[in-house]
Design a protein around this motif. Structure first.
Motif, mmCIF file in Angstrom:
data_model
loop_
_atom_site.group_PDB
_atom_site.id
_atom_site.type_symbol
_atom_site.label_atom_id
_atom_site.label_comp_id
_atom_site.label_asym_id
_atom_site.label_seq_id
_atom_site.Cartn_x
_atom_site.Cartn_y
_atom_site.Cartn_z
ATOM 1 N N GLY A 119 89.541 -16.484 42.875
ATOM 2 C CA GLY A 119 90.743 -16.413 43.687
ATOM 3 C C GLY A 119 90.561 -17.097 45.032
ATOM 4 O O GLY A 119 89.739 -17.993 45.185
ATOM 5 N N ASN A 136 93.891 -11.040 43.587
ATOM 6 C CA ASN A 136 93.654 -12.300 42.880
ATOM 7 C C ASN A 136 94.546 -12.407 41.640
ATOM 8 O O ASN A 136 94.998 -13.496 41.282
ATOM 9 C CB ASN A 136 92.185 -12.425 42.481
ATOM 10 C CG ASN A 136 91.302 -12.770 43.655
ATOM 11 O OD1 ASN A 136 91.762 -13.301 44.665
ATOM 12 N ND2 ASN A 136 90.014 -12.465 43.539
ATOM 13 N N GLU A 151 87.658 -9.605 41.620
ATOM 14 C CA GLU A 151 88.963 -9.068 42.012
ATOM 15 C C GLU A 151 88.800 -8.097 43.169
ATOM 16 O O GLU A 151 87.763 -7.425 43.302
ATOM 17 C CB GLU A 151 89.617 -8.364 40.817
ATOM 18 C CG GLU A 151 90.972 -7.752 41.091
ATOM 19 C CD GLU A 151 92.010 -8.782 41.551
ATOM 20 O OE1 GLU A 151 91.956 -9.173 42.741
ATOM 21 O OE2 GLU A 151 92.866 -9.158 40.737
#
Length: 237
Positions: free
Chosen positions: A51, A90, A79
């Protein structure tokens, strides 16, 4: 400094682009080719991405590639333990920028799990990853200025465990030095099994971080654990 000046390990390939948009397009072309081959060969393909802000152009470019997206699984290398509706998520980023256009038929296997504790959430995520086609077909990593990748942060209590080549978990709890601190991250054995491995970085500061990481201890700069073949590095100024 240019990336061609770095003494990269044997088998590591470096790609240099003029700007961020060209980098995104080049990566999207390469990733789409690998996913297409995986679908043709195995009937299914798995893509694991990171991300943050930098991959947005890549996500949007890849989302427009004509692939058999219904046969492609997408997951996250890490995450933040926040709801997918949270701006820091993300998963939310993927839904806004990758699972669009042609790619809206892909299947997302997220890491976020509601639970009573971060450790319990990691256990649930570990079980959810049973559904992910392995070994991963394509992995796209990023790198922080401190040399972290995914949510493998220097100094984190679980770092040595997560970097073990024989780590039994596919996902573990991790604490970041910045908010949101509670994170979930895939572990080294799962990430490092990927058939195609990419590292995307931008700017001279990240290039200097990479230079330092090449001779660092992975516990000090975790990206070092991934700096070996078959890694492909995509860089732009």
């Amino acid at each position: 400094m240019a990336i061609s000046e770095l003494d990269l390990p044997t088998g590591v390939i470096a790609h240099s682009s003029a700007d961020a948009q060209r980098q995104a397009e080049l990566m999207a072309d390469s990733v789409a080719k690998a996913l297409r081959y995986a679908v043709q060969t195995h009937g299914v393909a798995s893509l694991v991405v990171s991300g943050g802000r930098s991959p947005v152009a890549f996500f949007e470019s890849l989302s427009r590639r004509e692939l058999d997206w219904a046969k492609i699984q997408i997951s996250l290398a890490d995450e933040r333990w926040v709801s997918p509706t949270d701006p820091a998520s993300n998963e939310g980023l993927l839904r806004r920028h990758l699972l669009q256009n042609a790619a809206n038929a892909a299947r997302l296997i997220g890491l976020y799990q509601p639970a009573d504790s971060l450790e319990q959430a990691a256990g649930f995520a570990n079980a959810a990853l049973d559904q992910l086609h392995q070994p991963i077909d394509v992995l796209v990593l990023g790198m922080g200025d401190d040399g972290h990748t995914a949510s493998l942060f220097p100094g984190s209590v679980n770092l040595a465990h997560a970097l073990r080549e024989d780590c039994p978990e596919r996902c573990v709890a991790m604490q970041a030095p910045v908010a949101p601190e509670a994170r979930l991250t895939m572990t080294y054995p799962l990430l490092a099994c990927a058939r195609m491995q990419c590292l995307a970085i931008q700017g001279s500061e990240k290039l200097e971080t990479l230079r330092v990481a090449l001779s660092a201890d992975p516990l000090q700069m975790p990206i070092r654990a991934f700096l070996h073949a078959p890694l492909e590095i995509y860089w732009c100024p």
